[in-house]
Write a protein that holds these residues in place. Structure first.
Motif, mmCIF file in Angstrom:
data_model
loop_
_atom_site.group_PDB
_atom_site.id
_atom_site.type_symbol
_atom_site.label_atom_id
_atom_site.label_comp_id
_atom_site.label_asym_id
_atom_site.label_seq_id
_atom_site.Cartn_x
_atom_site.Cartn_y
_atom_site.Cartn_z
ATOM 1 N N GLU A 220 3.215 22.616 -2.171
ATOM 2 C CA GLU A 220 3.408 22.600 -0.566
ATOM 3 C C GLU A 220 3.381 21.606 -0.094
ATOM 4 O O GLU A 220 4.296 21.306 0.800
ATOM 5 N N PHE A 221 2.201 20.584 -0.079
ATOM 6 C CA PHE A 221 2.414 20.498 1.077
ATOM 7 C C PHE A 221 3.188 18.843 0.350
ATOM 8 O O PHE A 221 4.185 18.036 0.777
ATOM 9 N N TRP A 222 3.262 17.922 -0.483
ATOM 10 C CA TRP A 222 3.309 16.837 -1.584
ATOM 11 C C TRP A 222 4.941 16.761 -1.935
ATOM 12 O O TRP A 222 5.292 16.079 -2.039
ATOM 13 N N MET A 223 6.043 18.112 -2.109
ATOM 14 C CA MET A 223 7.209 18.358 -2.667
ATOM 15 C C MET A 223 7.888 17.761 -1.190
ATOM 16 O O MET A 223 8.678 16.764 -1.078
ATOM 17 N N ARG A 224 7.090 17.551 -0.272
ATOM 18 C CA ARG A 224 8.339 16.566 0.994
ATOM 19 C C ARG A 224 8.134 15.042 0.540
ATOM 20 O O ARG A 224 9.234 14.945 1.406
ATOM 21 N N TYR A 225 7.119 14.900 -0.181
ATOM 22 C CA TYR A 225 7.359 13.441 -0.280
ATOM 23 C C TYR A 225 7.644 12.877 -2.038
ATOM 24 O O TYR A 225 8.056 11.551 -2.157
ATOM 25 N N SER A 226 7.617 13.376 -2.594
ATOM 26 C CA SER A 226 7.851 13.204 -3.450
ATOM 27 C C SER A 226 7.974 13.971 -4.627
ATOM 28 O O SER A 226 7.346 15.664 -4.848
ATOM 29 N N ASP A 227 8.265 14.223 -5.799
ATOM 30 C CA ASP A 227 8.603 15.158 -7.507
ATOM 31 C C ASP A 227 7.017 15.131 -7.770
ATOM 32 O O ASP A 227 6.810 16.292 -8.933
ATOM 33 N N HIS A 228 6.213 14.347 -8.232
ATOM 34 C CA HIS A 228 5.034 14.323 -8.437
ATOM 35 C C HIS A 228 4.101 14.877 -7.468
ATOM 36 O O HIS A 228 4.296 14.572 -6.224
ATOM 37 N N VAL A 229 3.008 15.117 -7.674
ATOM 38 C CA VAL A 229 1.821 15.174 -6.746
ATOM 39 C C VAL A 229 0.689 14.346 -7.487
ATOM 40 O O VAL A 229 0.443 13.903 -8.553
ATOM 41 N N PRO A 230 -0.457 14.196 -6.408
ATOM 42 C CA PRO A 230 -1.371 12.477 -7.394
ATOM 43 C C PRO A 230 -2.775 13.824 -7.733
ATOM 44 O O PRO A 230 -3.027 14.936 -7.655
ATOM 45 N N VAL A 231 -3.372 12.838 -8.898
ATOM 46 C CA VAL A 231 -4.193 12.956 -9.357
ATOM 47 C C VAL A 231 -5.390 12.713 -8.807
ATOM 48 O O VAL A 231 -5.306 11.157 -8.948
ATOM 49 N N ILE A 232 -6.479 13.104 -8.749
ATOM 50 C CA ILE A 232 -7.589 12.441 -7.904
ATOM 51 C C ILE A 232 -9.064 12.571 -8.480
ATOM 52 O O ILE A 232 -9.772 13.836 -8.871
ATOM 53 N N ALA A 233 -9.541 11.811 -8.825
ATOM 54 C CA ALA A 233 -10.517 11.741 -10.233
ATOM 55 C C ALA A 233 -11.876 11.497 -9.345
ATOM 56 O O ALA A 233 -11.825 9.652 -8.470
ATOM 57 N N THR A 234 -13.099 11.658 -8.894
ATOM 58 C CA THR A 234 -14.171 10.265 -8.426
ATOM 59 C C THR A 234 -15.149 10.668 -9.235
ATOM 60 O O THR A 234 -15.636 12.002 -10.191
ATOM 61 N N PHE A 235 -15.970 10.007 -9.174
ATOM 62 C CA PHE A 235 -16.891 9.821 -10.092
ATOM 63 C C PHE A 235 -18.414 9.314 -9.324
ATOM 64 O O PHE A 235 -18.344 8.284 -8.202
ATOM 65 N N ASP A 236 -19.136 9.529 -9.199
ATOM 66 C CA ASP A 236 -20.372 9.421 -8.386
ATOM 67 C C ASP A 236 -20.949 7.657 -9.144
ATOM 68 O O ASP A 236 -22.430 7.890 -9.566
ATOM 69 N N ILE A 237 -20.426 6.957 -8.963
ATOM 70 C CA ILE A 237 -20.768 5.278 -9.365
ATOM 71 C C ILE A 237 -20.241 4.546 -8.219
ATOM 72 O O ILE A 237 -19.398 4.473 -7.535
#
Length: 237
Positions: A220-237
Protein backbone atom coordinates in the motif's frame (compact mmCIF):
# COMPACT_ATOMS: atom_id res chain seq x y z
CA UNK A 1 24.73 -2.84 9.52
CA UNK A 2 21.62 -2.26 7.50
CA UNK A 3 21.62 -2.97 3.76
CA UNK A 4 18.67 -2.36 1.46
CA UNK A 5 17.85 -3.08 -2.15
CA UNK A 6 14.97 -1.34 -3.90
CA UNK A 7 14.22 -1.12 -7.59
CA UNK A 8 13.02 2.47 -7.56
CA UNK A 9 11.38 2.45 -11.02
CA UNK A 10 13.51 5.45 -12.06
CA UNK A 11 13.74 9.05 -10.74
CA UNK A 12 15.47 8.07 -7.49
CA UNK A 13 16.23 11.74 -6.78
CA UNK A 14 12.51 12.26 -6.14
CA UNK A 15 12.10 9.15 -4.00
CA UNK A 16 15.29 8.92 -1.94
CA UNK A 17 13.67 10.32 1.20
CA UNK A 18 11.25 7.38 1.27
CA UNK A 19 14.03 4.81 1.61
CA UNK A 20 16.47 6.89 3.65
CA UNK A 21 14.00 7.11 6.52
CA UNK A 22 15.10 3.53 7.23
CA UNK A 23 18.63 4.81 7.90
CA UNK A 24 20.54 2.35 5.71
CA UNK A 25 24.28 1.94 5.74
CA UNK A 26 24.24 0.73 2.12
CA UNK A 27 21.52 0.86 -0.51
CA UNK A 28 21.51 -0.86 -3.89
CA UNK A 29 19.11 0.86 -6.29
CA UNK A 30 18.28 -0.69 -9.69
CA UNK A 31 16.72 1.70 -12.25
CA UNK A 32 18.57 4.64 -10.69
CA UNK A 33 19.61 7.63 -12.78
CA UNK A 34 23.26 8.64 -13.28
CA UNK A 35 24.80 10.58 -10.34
CA UNK A 36 25.00 13.69 -12.51
CA UNK A 37 21.19 13.73 -12.46
CA UNK A 38 20.87 13.13 -8.71
CA UNK A 39 19.79 16.54 -7.50
CA UNK A 40 18.43 15.69 -4.07
CA UNK A 41 16.32 17.92 -1.88
CA UNK A 42 18.39 20.22 0.32
CA UNK A 43 17.44 18.32 3.48
CA UNK A 44 17.95 14.84 1.99
CA UNK A 45 20.98 13.04 3.53
CA UNK A 46 23.85 12.91 1.06
CA UNK A 47 25.74 9.66 0.42
CA UNK A 48 29.34 9.29 1.54
CA UNK A 49 30.20 7.19 -1.51
CA UNK A 50 28.51 6.31 -4.82
CA UNK A 51 29.02 3.84 -7.63
CA UNK A 52 26.84 3.74 -10.73
CA UNK A 53 26.70 1.43 -13.74
CA UNK A 54 24.62 1.41 -16.88
CA UNK A 55 24.24 2.59 -20.46
CA UNK A 56 21.02 4.56 -20.04
CA UNK A 57 21.68 7.70 -17.99
CA UNK A 58 18.14 7.54 -16.62
CA UNK A 59 18.11 3.87 -15.69
CA UNK A 60 21.18 2.13 -14.26
CA UNK A 61 22.34 0.60 -11.01
CA UNK A 62 23.29 2.86 -8.12
CA UNK A 63 25.17 1.76 -4.99
CA UNK A 64 25.26 4.25 -2.11
CA UNK A 65 27.02 4.36 1.26
CA UNK A 66 25.53 6.40 4.09
CA UNK A 67 28.21 5.63 6.67
CA UNK A 68 31.97 5.01 6.78
CA UNK A 69 31.83 2.25 4.16
CA UNK A 70 33.73 2.95 0.96
CA UNK A 71 33.52 1.10 -2.35
CA UNK A 72 36.10 -0.19 -4.81
CA UNK A 73 35.20 -2.25 -7.87
CA UNK A 74 37.19 -5.47 -7.90
CA UNK A 75 39.77 -5.89 -10.66
CA UNK A 76 38.00 -9.06 -11.83
CA UNK A 77 34.94 -7.06 -12.90
CA UNK A 78 33.76 -8.23 -16.32
CA UNK A 79 31.70 -5.75 -18.37
CA UNK A 80 30.08 -8.63 -20.24
CA UNK A 81 27.86 -9.17 -17.22
CA UNK A 82 26.60 -5.60 -17.60
CA UNK A 83 25.07 -4.79 -14.23
CA UNK A 84 26.42 -7.42 -11.85
CA UNK A 85 29.17 -5.59 -9.99
CA UNK A 86 31.77 -7.10 -7.60
CA UNK A 87 32.72 -4.51 -4.98
CA UNK A 88 35.17 -4.45 -2.09
CA UNK A 89 33.48 -2.71 0.85
CA UNK A 90 35.82 -1.31 3.48
CA UNK A 91 36.10 1.39 6.12
CA UNK A 92 33.36 0.19 8.45
CA UNK A 93 33.33 -2.25 11.33
CA UNK A 94 33.70 -5.11 8.85
CA UNK A 95 35.19 -5.44 5.37
CA UNK A 96 33.31 -7.64 2.93
CA UNK A 97 32.62 -8.34 -0.74
CA UNK A 98 29.37 -7.03 -2.16
CA UNK A 99 27.87 -8.13 -5.46
CA UNK A 100 25.35 -5.48 -6.51
CA UNK A 101 22.91 -6.97 -9.00
CA UNK A 102 20.38 -5.84 -11.54
CA UNK A 103 19.87 -8.89 -13.75
CA UNK A 104 18.91 -7.18 -16.97
CA UNK A 105 20.86 -7.63 -20.22
CA UNK A 106 18.57 -7.71 -23.29
CA UNK A 107 21.62 -7.97 -25.57
CA UNK A 108 22.44 -11.50 -24.39
CA UNK A 109 20.67 -14.07 -26.61
CA UNK A 110 21.23 -16.80 -24.00
CA UNK A 111 18.93 -15.05 -21.54
CA UNK A 112 18.26 -11.54 -20.29
CA UNK A 113 17.74 -12.10 -16.59
CA UNK A 114 18.79 -14.89 -14.23
CA UNK A 115 21.10 -16.34 -16.87
CA UNK A 116 23.25 -13.26 -16.28
CA UNK A 117 23.57 -14.17 -12.61
CA UNK A 118 24.35 -17.78 -13.47
CA UNK A 119 27.14 -16.74 -15.83
CA UNK A 120 28.50 -14.26 -13.31
CA UNK A 121 28.63 -16.90 -10.58
CA UNK A 122 30.91 -19.00 -12.75
CA UNK A 123 33.10 -16.09 -13.83
CA UNK A 124 33.46 -14.78 -10.26
CA UNK A 125 33.73 -18.17 -8.58
CA UNK A 126 37.03 -17.27 -6.93
CA UNK A 127 35.73 -13.88 -5.76
CA UNK A 128 32.54 -15.34 -4.29
CA UNK A 129 33.80 -16.74 -1.03
CA UNK A 130 32.10 -18.58 1.81
CA UNK A 131 32.87 -15.75 4.22
CA UNK A 132 32.07 -12.02 4.29
CA UNK A 133 30.06 -12.03 1.08
CA UNK A 134 26.72 -10.48 0.17
CA UNK A 135 24.86 -10.59 -3.15
CA UNK A 136 21.92 -8.23 -3.33
CA UNK A 137 19.59 -6.62 -5.84
CA UNK A 138 16.92 -7.29 -8.44
CA UNK A 139 17.53 -10.80 -9.79
CA UNK A 140 14.41 -10.68 -11.99
CA UNK A 141 13.91 -14.35 -11.21
CA UNK A 142 12.07 -16.94 -9.18
CA UNK A 143 11.96 -20.73 -9.09
CA UNK A 144 8.42 -20.64 -10.52
CA UNK A 145 9.92 -19.57 -13.86
CA UNK A 146 12.52 -22.33 -14.09
CA UNK A 147 12.62 -23.80 -17.58
CA UNK A 148 13.01 -27.59 -17.70
CA UNK A 149 16.44 -28.60 -18.93
CA UNK A 150 17.88 -25.10 -18.67
CA UNK A 151 20.96 -25.02 -16.49
CA UNK A 152 21.06 -21.27 -15.82
CA UNK A 153 17.77 -20.88 -13.96
CA UNK A 154 16.87 -19.56 -10.53
CA UNK A 155 17.07 -22.90 -8.73
CA UNK A 156 20.55 -23.64 -10.04
CA UNK A 157 21.69 -20.17 -8.97
CA UNK A 158 20.41 -20.85 -5.44
CA UNK A 159 22.10 -24.27 -5.37
CA UNK A 160 25.37 -22.84 -6.64
CA UNK A 161 25.34 -20.24 -3.86
CA UNK A 162 24.47 -22.88 -1.28
CA UNK A 163 27.62 -24.77 -2.29
CA UNK A 164 29.48 -21.64 -1.16
CA UNK A 165 27.45 -21.58 2.09
CA UNK A 166 25.60 -18.46 0.92
CA UNK A 167 21.86 -18.26 1.58
CA UNK A 168 18.92 -15.92 1.07
CA UNK A 169 18.40 -13.81 4.19
CA UNK A 170 14.65 -13.60 3.54
CA UNK A 171 14.16 -17.35 3.18
CA UNK A 172 16.35 -18.02 6.20
CA UNK A 173 14.71 -15.44 8.45
CA UNK A 174 11.11 -16.28 7.55
CA UNK A 175 11.69 -20.02 6.99
CA UNK A 176 10.42 -19.79 3.42
CA UNK A 177 10.79 -22.15 0.45
CA UNK A 178 12.07 -20.84 -2.88
CA UNK A 179 9.10 -20.31 -5.20
CA UNK A 180 6.56 -20.27 -2.36
CA UNK A 181 7.35 -16.90 -0.81
CA UNK A 182 4.64 -15.29 1.30
CA UNK A 183 6.00 -11.77 0.79
CA UNK A 184 6.20 -10.42 -2.80
CA UNK A 185 8.80 -7.84 -3.81
CA UNK A 186 7.31 -7.05 -7.24
CA UNK A 187 3.73 -6.29 -8.22
CA UNK A 188 3.56 -6.47 -12.00
CA UNK A 189 2.21 -3.20 -13.39
CA UNK A 190 1.57 -2.31 -9.73
CA UNK A 191 -1.37 -4.73 -9.64
CA UNK A 192 -1.87 -6.33 -6.27
CA UNK A 193 -3.12 -9.51 -7.92
CA UNK A 194 0.19 -9.98 -9.80
CA UNK A 195 2.71 -10.51 -6.98
CA UNK A 196 6.18 -12.04 -7.37
CA UNK A 197 9.32 -12.38 -5.28
CA UNK A 198 12.27 -11.34 -7.47
CA UNK A 199 14.52 -9.18 -5.24
CA UNK A 200 17.01 -10.90 -2.95
CA UNK A 201 19.80 -10.51 -0.46
CA UNK A 202 22.08 -13.53 -0.15
CA UNK A 203 24.70 -13.63 2.60
CA UNK A 204 27.48 -16.00 3.59
CA UNK A 205 26.75 -18.12 6.63
CA UNK A 206 29.19 -16.22 8.86
CA UNK A 207 27.20 -13.03 8.24
CA UNK A 208 23.87 -14.83 8.53
CA UNK A 209 24.79 -15.65 12.12
CA UNK A 210 24.50 -11.92 12.81
CA UNK A 211 21.23 -11.38 10.92
CA UNK A 212 18.80 -9.67 13.26
CA UNK A 213 15.94 -8.54 11.04
CA UNK A 214 14.53 -8.76 7.51
CA UNK A 215 11.74 -6.53 6.26
CA UNK A 216 9.82 -6.60 2.98
CA UNK A 217 8.09 -3.35 2.09
CA UNK A 218 4.33 -2.91 2.27
CA UNK A 219 2.33 -2.83 -0.97
CA UNK A 220 0.00 0.00 0.00
CA UNK A 221 2.84 2.41 0.76
CA UNK A 222 5.46 1.55 -1.85
CA UNK A 223 3.22 1.25 -4.92
CA UNK A 224 3.02 5.04 -4.93
CA UNK A 225 6.68 5.07 -5.89
CA UNK A 226 7.57 1.84 -7.71
CA UNK A 227 6.32 -1.56 -8.81
CA UNK A 228 8.91 -3.05 -6.42
CA UNK A 229 9.08 -2.89 -2.64
CA UNK A 230 12.37 -2.80 -0.72
CA UNK A 231 14.16 -5.72 0.89
CA UNK A 232 15.80 -4.57 4.12
CA UNK A 233 18.36 -6.72 5.95
CA UNK A 234 19.89 -5.79 9.30
CA UNK A 235 22.99 -7.43 10.72
CA UNK A 236 24.39 -7.01 14.23
CA UNK A 237 27.80 -6.22 12.85
Amino acid sequence: MKIITWNCNMAFRKKADMILVHQPDIIVIPECEHPDKLQFNSDTPKPADILWFGQNQNKGLGIFSYCDFRFKVLDVHNNNFKIIIPIAVSGGLIDFTLFAIWANNPADPDGHYVTQVWKALHHYQNAIRSKRTILIGDFNSNTIWDKPGREGNHSTVVKQLEKKKIYSVYHTHFNQIQGKEQHPTLYMYRHKNKPYHVDYCFASVDMLKHLSAVEIGDYEFWMRYSDHVPVIATFDI
